[in-house]
Enzyme design. Structure first.
Site, short mmCIF file in Angstrom:
data_model
loop_
_atom_site.label_atom_id
_atom_site.label_comp_id
_atom_site.label_asym_id
_atom_site.label_seq_id
_atom_site.Cartn_x
_atom_site.Cartn_y
_atom_site.Cartn_z
N VAL A 1 0.80 -1.33 -0.06
CA VAL A 1 0.02 -0.04 -0.05
C VAL A 1 0.90 1.36 -0.26
O VAL A 1 0.48 2.28 0.27
CB VAL A 1 -0.95 0.07 1.18
N VAL B 1 -0.26 20.34 2.84
CA VAL B 1 0.47 21.71 2.71
C VAL B 1 1.72 21.48 3.60
O VAL B 1 1.36 21.28 5.12
CB VAL B 1 -0.30 22.96 2.78
N GLY C 1 15.24 8.98 -5.75
CA GLY C 1 14.05 9.20 -5.34
C GLY C 1 13.76 10.51 -4.56
O GLY C 1 12.77 10.51 -3.81
N ASP D 1 2.32 21.26 -8.50
CA ASP D 1 2.09 20.86 -6.98
C ASP D 1 2.27 21.95 -5.91
O ASP D 1 1.46 22.03 -5.20
CB ASP D 1 3.17 19.71 -6.82
N LYS E 1 -0.66 23.82 -3.40
CA LYS E 1 -0.44 23.91 -1.91
C LYS E 1 -0.72 25.45 -1.91
O LYS E 1 -1.49 25.86 -0.62
CB LYS E 1 0.93 23.78 -1.61
#
Length: 375
Positions: free
Chosen positions: A19, A156, A216, A230, A234
């Site tokens: 998950v 945020v 990553g 993105d 916010k």
């Protein structure tokens, strides 16, 4: 004892089972609670586990859910649509809470369905709070009608208490004048390495992006960080929380760091590979931006701002003063809040906000607050 039933909806990452990092960390933290809620539904991209009705027993074990998924004691289904998840939770024992750990727009659009049925929502999913403002308004009006709660602190600043602080300032009668900050850990890291606040660097922009992708520190498709959307989501959420009406993240200027010539490449694996291979051709643009900042004795950073009196919102590259809190960033996030009470010395919230365990902690904190308020 107060009884709560929760549902965790969390997407697995790529082809890896599970998950996701945040989802697994959240389940581990649930198992550490002295009086945990009952996990009656666990949904991921490919499968849904359900605690069998009408008794809703056995519940899904927090840390051994993968073993339980292979046993006949739990009901199983393919991915369920939001309306069916809401119907299942509405009939579960106690007060039901949806923990949405996805970035799925369809699920966010269904929040009003959950809330109308008295199912509270805890989530880091920015989509429901930054899409069209009608959805934002519908979410909170539905919560009132359903006597349910909505907690989205992690939308945020990760675990930085940005939204709760802003709500406290407003509730106590302060007047917010301006908000400025860096709300992207990825861009904070990249710009901090490209132009350190207390040193020099000869690294090429494209090589920094490539390295960050490999370890990553960006999304698998770095363009999701570089396009600024993105970040803009916010700022949209912040603006709405403090009463500045913003119709969508596309309604104000957002400077993309994706070269125009590469902006139309597809989002496929081939498109990502082509973007990465061609990005070095455009290093001169970022070099010029850095040189312009150096000539002014300043530091190049990717900054967002909200001017409350005018309603002006901007996101993009800015020249900031050396020695300022923003100039020293390298991977962390920062929000400076200028208010009537604080005057020219802003209230500053700063720190790292990402990572599986940290984000899961933020979700857990919101869940515990919901459970406390619903008692």
């Amino acid at each position: 004892m107060d009884l709560f039933s929760i549902s965790l909806v969390s997407h697995q990452v790529g082809d890896r089972p599970g998950v996701g990092g945040v989802g697994n960390a959240f389940l581990e933290q649930l198992g550490q609670l002295s009086n945990p809620p009952k996990l009656v539904l666990l949904a991921r991209s490919t499968q849904t586990l359900l605690s069998p009705a009408p008794a809703y027993s056995p519940c899904i074990p927090f840390t051994q859910w993968e073993d339980a998924a292979n046993s006949p004691s739990l009901a199983k289904s393919n991915a369920l649509p939001p309306a069916e998840i809401a119907a299942f939770l509405a009939s579960a024992p106690g007060r039901a809470i949806l923990v949405d750990n996805t970035s799925d727009l369809a699920l966010a659009q269904a929040y009003p369905i959950f809330l109308e049925r008295g199912i509270s929502v805890v989530t880091p999913n920015k989509k429901g709070f930054s899409e069209d403002i009608s959805l934002f308004n519908d979410i909170f009006s539905s919560a009132v009608r359903g006597n349910a709660l909505v907690y989205h602190q992690c939308t945020v600043g990760g675990t930085l208490p940005v939204l709760s602080t802003l709500r406290d300032l407003i509730a106590t009668g302060d007047e917010i004048i301006r908000i400025e900050g860096v709300l992207s850990g990825s861009l904070s890291l990249l710009l901090g390495e490209f132009m350190p606040g207390n040193g020099t660097s000869s690294a090429q922009w494209s090589s920094l992006v490539s390295h960050a992708k490999d370890i990553g520190h960006t999304e698998p498709d770095p363009r999701e960080d570089l396009n600024g959307l993105d970040f803009a989501r916010k700022l949209t959420i912040i603006a709405r929380v403090i009463g500045v009406e913003v119709t969508s993240p596309e309604s104000f200027p957002v400077e993309s760091l994706i070269p125009f010539e590469l902006s139309s490449l597809p989002s496929s694996a081939e498109g990502i590979a082509q973007f990465m291979s061609e990005l070095p051709k455009f290093d001169a643009h970022m070099d010029a931006a850095k040189n312009a900042a150096e000539k002014q004795g300043k530091i190049l950073r990717y900054v967002g701002s909200i001017d409350v009196p005018t309603g002006a919102i901007e996101v993009g590259l800015r020249h900031v003063e050396k020695g300022s809190p923003i100039s020293d960033l390298q991977g962390s996030q920062i929000v400076s809040i200028y208010t009537k009470r604080y005057g020219t010395n802003p209230l500053i919230l700063q720190g790292g906000g990402g990572g599986g365990e940290i984000t899961a902690m933020g979700l857990m904190a919101d869940l515990l607050k919901v459970m406390e308020r619903l008692k």
